[in-house]
Design a protein around this motif. Structure first.
Motif, PDB file in Angstrom:
ATOM      1  N   GLY A 241       0.832  -1.204   0.000  1.00 50.43           N
ATOM      2  CA  GLY A 241       0.000   0.000   0.000  1.00 50.43           C
ATOM      3  C   GLY A 241       0.868   1.256   0.000  1.00 50.43           C
ATOM      4  N   MET A 242       0.452   2.232  -0.809  1.00 49.56           N
ATOM      5  CA  MET A 242       1.233   3.470  -0.943  1.00 49.56           C
ATOM      6  C   MET A 242       0.514   4.625  -0.260  1.00 49.56           C
ATOM      7  SD  MET A 242       2.870   3.240  -4.779  1.00 49.56           S
ATOM      8  CE  MET A 242       1.533   2.473  -5.681  1.00 49.56           C
ATOM      9  N   ARG A 243       1.127   5.118   0.814  1.00 44.26           N
ATOM     10  CA  ARG A 243       0.577   6.278   1.518  1.00 44.26           C
ATOM     11  C   ARG A 243       1.218   7.548   0.988  1.00 44.26           C
ATOM     12  NH1 ARG A 243       0.994   5.890   7.752  1.00 44.26           N
ATOM     13  NH2 ARG A 243       3.182   5.386   7.352  1.00 44.26           N
ATOM     14  N   ARG A 244       0.700   8.684   1.438  1.00 44.62           N
ATOM     15  CA  ARG A 244       1.291   9.968   1.054  1.00 44.62           C
ATOM     16  C   ARG A 244       2.730  10.020   1.524  1.00 44.62           C
ATOM     17  NH1 ARG A 244      -2.535  14.422   3.422  1.00 44.62           N
ATOM     18  NH2 ARG A 244      -0.731  15.705   2.865  1.00 44.62           N
ATOM     19  N   LYS A 245       3.585  10.633   0.700  1.00 45.40           N
ATOM     20  CA  LYS A 245       5.022  10.656   0.972  1.00 45.40           C
ATOM     21  C   LYS A 245       5.335  11.241   2.345  1.00 45.40           C
ATOM     22  CE  LYS A 245       9.199  11.463  -1.723  1.00 45.40           C
ATOM     23  NZ  LYS A 245       9.752  12.083  -2.947  1.00 45.40           N
ATOM     24  N   ALA A 246       4.587  12.252   2.764  1.00 41.32           N
ATOM     25  CA  ALA A 246       4.856  12.909   4.040  1.00 41.32           C
ATOM     26  C   ALA A 246       4.625  11.971   5.218  1.00 41.32           C
ATOM     27  CB  ALA A 246       3.978  14.151   4.186  1.00 41.32           C
ATOM     28  N   ARG A 247       3.795  10.936   5.026  1.00 46.46           N
ATOM     29  CA  ARG A 247       3.479  10.025   6.123  1.00 46.46           C
ATOM     30  C   ARG A 247       4.411   8.823   6.180  1.00 46.46           C
ATOM     31  NH1 ARG A 247      -3.158   9.625   5.972  1.00 46.46           N
ATOM     32  NH2 ARG A 247      -3.579  11.842   6.286  1.00 46.46           N
ATOM     33  N   VAL A 248       5.267   8.670   5.179  1.00 46.95           N
ATOM     34  CA  VAL A 248       6.159   7.516   5.129  1.00 46.95           C
ATOM     35  C   VAL A 248       7.472   7.886   5.793  1.00 46.95           C
ATOM     36  CG1 VAL A 248       7.368   5.899   3.627  1.00 46.95           C
ATOM     37  CG2 VAL A 248       5.096   6.699   2.994  1.00 46.95           C
ATOM     38  N   SER A 249       7.740   7.288   6.947  1.00 45.40           N
ATOM     39  CA  SER A 249       8.953   7.628   7.682  1.00 45.40           C
ATOM     40  C   SER A 249       9.870   6.424   7.881  1.00 45.40           C
ATOM     41  CB  SER A 249       8.593   8.231   9.051  1.00 45.40           C
ATOM     42  OG  SER A 249       7.776   7.332   9.781  1.00 45.40           O
ATOM     43  N   GLU A 250       9.311   5.224   8.077  1.00 40.96           N
ATOM     44  CA  GLU A 250      10.138   4.063   8.337  1.00 40.96           C
ATOM     45  C   GLU A 250      10.868   3.610   7.066  1.00 40.96           C
ATOM     46  OE1 GLU A 250       8.021   0.893  10.107  1.00 40.96           O
ATOM     47  OE2 GLU A 250       7.255   2.085  11.779  1.00 40.96           O
ATOM     48  N   LYS A 251      12.101   3.143   7.273  1.00 45.54           N
ATOM     49  CA  LYS A 251      12.933   2.713   6.141  1.00 45.54           C
ATOM     50  C   LYS A 251      12.276   1.580   5.362  1.00 45.54           C
ATOM     51  CE  LYS A 251      17.384   0.583   5.060  1.00 45.54           C
ATOM     52  NZ  LYS A 251      18.596  -0.049   5.617  1.00 45.54           N
ATOM     53  N   LEU A 252      11.706   0.594   6.093  1.00 41.87           N
ATOM     54  CA  LEU A 252      11.094  -0.552   5.416  1.00 41.87           C
ATOM     55  C   LEU A 252       9.935  -0.127   4.537  1.00 41.87           C
ATOM     56  CD1 LEU A 252      10.980  -3.615   7.823  1.00 41.87           C
ATOM     57  CD2 LEU A 252      12.032  -3.445   5.570  1.00 41.87           C
ATOM     58  N   GLU A 253       9.120   0.807   5.015  1.00 40.13           N
ATOM     59  CA  GLU A 253       7.979   1.258   4.217  1.00 40.13           C
ATOM     60  C   GLU A 253       8.470   2.005   2.975  1.00 40.13           C
ATOM     61  OE1 GLU A 253       3.701   3.600   4.556  1.00 40.13           O
ATOM     62  OE2 GLU A 253       5.011   3.489   6.313  1.00 40.13           O
ATOM     63  N   LYS A 254       9.546   2.769   3.116  1.00 41.80           N
ATOM     64  CA  LYS A 254      10.106   3.455   1.944  1.00 41.80           C
ATOM     65  C   LYS A 254      10.576   2.441   0.908  1.00 41.80           C
ATOM     66  CE  LYS A 254      11.619   7.661   4.326  1.00 41.80           C
ATOM     67  NZ  LYS A 254      12.778   8.480   4.758  1.00 41.80           N
ATOM     68  N   LEU A 255      11.233   1.356   1.369  1.00 37.07           N
ATOM     69  CA  LEU A 255      11.673   0.311   0.442  1.00 37.07           C
ATOM     70  C   LEU A 255      10.480  -0.361  -0.229  1.00 37.07           C
ATOM     71  CD1 LEU A 255      14.483  -1.380   2.583  1.00 37.07           C
ATOM     72  CD2 LEU A 255      14.808  -0.022   0.518  1.00 37.07           C
ATOM     73  N   ALA A 256       9.412  -0.603   0.550  1.00 37.59           N
ATOM     74  CA  ALA A 256       8.225  -1.264   0.007  1.00 37.59           C
ATOM     75  C   ALA A 256       7.538  -0.399  -1.045  1.00 37.59           C
ATOM     76  CB  ALA A 256       7.255  -1.597   1.140  1.00 37.59           C
ATOM     77  N   VAL A 257       7.446   0.908  -0.772  1.00 44.79           N
ATOM     78  CA  VAL A 257       6.819   1.824  -1.733  1.00 44.79           C
ATOM     79  C   VAL A 257       7.658   1.914  -3.003  1.00 44.79           C
ATOM     80  CG1 VAL A 257       6.175   4.222  -2.162  1.00 44.79           C
ATOM     81  CG2 VAL A 257       5.551   3.135   0.001  1.00 44.79           C
ATOM     82  N   ALA A 258       8.986   1.978  -2.847  1.00 47.75           N
ATOM     83  CA  ALA A 258       9.865   2.011  -4.026  1.00 47.75           C
ATOM     84  C   ALA A 258       9.691   0.746  -4.857  1.00 47.75           C
ATOM     85  CB  ALA A 258      11.323   2.166  -3.591  1.00 47.75           C
ATOM     86  N   ASP A 259       9.505  -0.402  -4.188  1.00 49.37           N
ATOM     87  CA  ASP A 259       9.280  -1.666  -4.886  1.00 49.37           C
ATOM     88  C   ASP A 259       7.951  -1.636  -5.643  1.00 49.37           C
ATOM     89  OD1 ASP A 259      10.299  -4.219  -5.482  1.00 49.37           O
ATOM     90  OD2 ASP A 259       8.980  -5.153  -4.018  1.00 49.37           O
ATOM     91  N   ALA A 260       6.929  -1.038  -5.031  1.00 49.74           N
ATOM     92  CA  ALA A 260       5.623  -0.924  -5.692  1.00 49.74           C
ATOM     93  C   ALA A 260       5.714  -0.021  -6.920  1.00 49.74           C
ATOM     94  CB  ALA A 260       4.583  -0.376  -4.708  1.00 49.74           C
ATOM     95  N   LEU A 261       6.469   1.058  -6.813  1.00 47.71           N
ATOM     96  CA  LEU A 261       6.632   1.964  -7.955  1.00 47.71           C
ATOM     97  C   LEU A 261       7.373   1.279  -9.102  1.00 47.71           C
ATOM     98  CD1 LEU A 261       7.493   5.303  -6.097  1.00 47.71           C
ATOM     99  CD2 LEU A 261       5.334   4.680  -7.176  1.00 47.71           C
ATOM    100  N   ARG A 262       8.330   0.407  -8.763  1.00 47.40           N
ATOM    101  CA  ARG A 262       9.005  -0.369  -9.812  1.00 47.40           C
ATOM    102  C   ARG A 262       8.035  -1.331 -10.483  1.00 47.40           C
ATOM    103  NH1 ARG A 262      13.458  -0.310  -6.362  1.00 47.40           N
ATOM    104  NH2 ARG A 262      12.809  -2.255  -5.361  1.00 47.40           N
ATOM    105  N   ALA A 263       7.113  -1.897  -9.703  1.00 45.37           N
ATOM    106  CA  ALA A 263       6.109  -2.796 -10.287  1.00 45.37           C
ATOM    107  C   ALA A 263       5.254  -2.049 -11.301  1.00 45.37           C
ATOM    108  CB  ALA A 263       5.238  -3.388  -9.182  1.00 45.37           C
ATOM    109  N   VAL A 264       4.901  -0.799 -11.005  1.00 42.58           N
ATOM    110  CA  VAL A 264       4.155   0.036 -11.954  1.00 42.58           C
ATOM    111  C   VAL A 264       4.969   0.253 -13.219  1.00 42.58           C
ATOM    112  CG1 VAL A 264       3.229   2.353 -12.356  1.00 42.58           C
ATOM    113  CG2 VAL A 264       2.767   1.181 -10.190  1.00 42.58           C
ATOM    114  N   GLN A 265       6.250   0.524 -13.043  1.00 41.94           N
ATOM    115  CA  GLN A 265       7.124   0.822 -14.179  1.00 41.94           C
ATOM    116  C   GLN A 265       7.199  -0.332 -15.175  1.00 41.94           C
ATOM    117  OE1 GLN A 265      11.070   1.859 -12.915  1.00 41.94           O
ATOM    118  NE2 GLN A 265      11.846   2.145 -14.987  1.00 41.94           N
ATOM    119  N   TYR A 266       7.146  -1.580 -14.670  1.00 39.66           N
ATOM    120  CA  TYR A 266       7.304  -2.742 -15.548  1.00 39.66           C
ATOM    121  C   TYR A 266       5.984  -3.445 -15.875  1.00 39.66           C
ATOM    122  CZ  TYR A 266      12.294  -2.198 -14.797  1.00 39.66           C
ATOM    123  OH  TYR A 266      13.569  -1.696 -14.779  1.00 39.66           O
TER     124      TYR A 266
END
Length: 449
Positions: A241-266
């Motif tokens: 799940g992708m929350r607003r950038k301002a609400r994402v603080s934990e490192k793991l959640e940032k990695l998870a969101v980046a992984d989701a964005l890569r899934a969109v890209q491909y």
């Protein structure tokens, strides 16, 4: 015939590091925090000349209840049931734990072939842990380092033996290399946390393939699952799940969101899942806009439709918000579904396949140029430096998304409003609803220069 291999072990022993090494990509999230992996992740493993189906699993915990850890353990047990060979990974530096011994006993009872990988054996500090691994009673452990590639030759021998045993048991012949396989449609399911992405995919598959529950943010890795719908091979990708950038603080959640964005890209088609009770939120629009910028086909799915009371108001609100906030992409499909109840899932898949087909549309050059002369005659472009800015020629060099090269006298002076006019006419005349359209502007040659 494909060998199936599952990597299991307690949390933080290096399972995802080995998975990434064998698939040759950083598909699984890796972090020092225990318990990063929660779902079964599947990939195509490769080691020298061997090809095999590979599962990465959540860290095994000694729990049997309905907690998140208990549900994670059941996902790992399902991977073991499917596997032809199980790789039990232990941490040679910290030595064996009671949890390692419990699961070694469980694997002995499963009657699956098991190879013990004593990981992190790249230094002398691991010698004692390697010797301890013999006490598990699962054969000689392999001195291994997933991070540095130590022990891959020994692992290859075990995989080769397992492959030959499976082939002999099944009496099958491996297909000749070079046989063309049908294209696999990649559908990524994205959205905010807890909108029902994993539940929807489980309902499509007809099994509890992905971990679900009332907790928000269960999914961390982008998990891909191979599937077939109406004889078309499809790869469904579940994302965090992708929350607003301002609400994402934990490192793991940032990695998870980046992984989701890569899934969109491909992905080929992105299915943006909404919660019907919340409608189209600002964060949903951010995700939709990112999808369009990446040039992916987009389908909006309104989930939890079974609990909505004023249905007309909800769908009208979503369509109105799309019209106001994403006017550059008209005709985005909107489908109502219930992942929990399994309602209108065929309608969603049909809409996604239609969006894929539109995304792949290629228009013949003669048709495009006849169209260009008609739209220019109906609405000529603005003058440039006191002279007519003539449109000379148009072609489509590629699809996915439809991309058009437009030659004109003064490309720099062609305003965005006129390009939007051309885009809207293209959508209408060549039936290209809801897909991103790209224009490449080129200066036409002056024959008198």
């Amino acid at each position: 015939m494909t060998l199936t291999v599952a990597i299991v072990g307690r949390p933080n022993v290096g399972k995802s590091t080995l998975f990434n090494r064998l698939v040759g990509k950083r598909l699984a999230l890796v972090d020092d925090t225990p318990g990063v992996t929660r779902d079964r992740r599947e990939g195509e493993g490769r080691l020298f000349d061997l090809r095999f189906r590979l599962f990465d699993t959540a860290g095994l915990e000694d729990v049997q209840d309905e907690s998140l850890e208990g549900r994670m353990r059941r996902q790992s047990e399902l991977a073991i049931e499917e596997a032809d060979l199980v790789l039990l990974m232990v941490d040679a530096r910290t030595g064996l734990t009671s949890t390692d011994e419990i699961f070694a006993d469980q694997l002995r009872r499963s009657e699956r072939p098991v190879v013990v990988l004593a990981n992190k054996c790249e230094g002398r500090a691991a010698e004692a842990g390697l010797l301890e691994a013999y006490s598990l009673g699962l054969g000689d452990p392999v001195a291994f380092s997933a991070e540095h590639g130590l022990g891959l030759e020994d692992l290859y021998d075990h995989l080769k033996t397992a492959e030959e045993a499976k082939a002999a048991e099944a009496g099958e012949v491996v297909a000749e290399p070079g046989e063309k396989e049908p294209d696999v449609l990649q559908f990524a399911v994205v959205g905010r946390p807890n909108v029902g992405k994993s539940t929807l995919i489980n309902r499509l598959l007809g099994e509890e393939r992905l971990l679900t529950g009332p907790e928000a943010g269960i999914t961390r890795d982008s998990i891909s699952v191979e599937w077939t719908y109406n004889d078309r091979p499809i790869r469904l990708i579940d994302t965090a799940g992708m929350r607003r950038k301002a609400r994402v603080s934990e490192k793991l959640e940032k990695l998870a969101v980046a992984d989701a964005l890569r899934a969109v890209q491909y992905a080929h088609v992105v299915i943006l899942l909404l919660d019907a009770e919340e409608g189209l939120e600002r964060q949903d629009l951010t995700i939709a806009n990112h999808t369009i910028e990446e040039g992916r086909a987009l389908v909006i799915a309104i989930n939890k439709w079974d609990v909505v009371k004023d249905r007309d108001a909800v769908i009208a609100g979503v369509r109105d918000r799309l019209q106001r906030s994403l006017p550059q992409v008209k005709g985005i499909p909107v489908v109502t579904v219930s992942g929990l109840k399994g309602r209108n899932l065929d309608g969603l898949l049909d809409a996604a396949i239609d969006a894929y087909d539109v995304w792949n549309t290629k228009v013949a050059t003669p048709d495009l140029n006849r169209w260009l002369h008609e739209v220019e005659a109906a609405h000529p472009p603005p003058m440039a430096h006191g002279r007519r800015n003539r449109l000379k020629y148009i072609s489509q060099p590629k699809a996915r998304p439809p991309t058009f090269t437009l030659f004109c006298a003064q490309p720099k002076d062609l305003p965005d409003s006129y390009l939007r006019y051309l885009e809207n006419e293209l959508r209408h005349d060549f039936e290209l609803p809801g897909t991103p359209i790209r224009f490449l502007l080129r200066k036409s040659r002056n024959p008198y220069a």
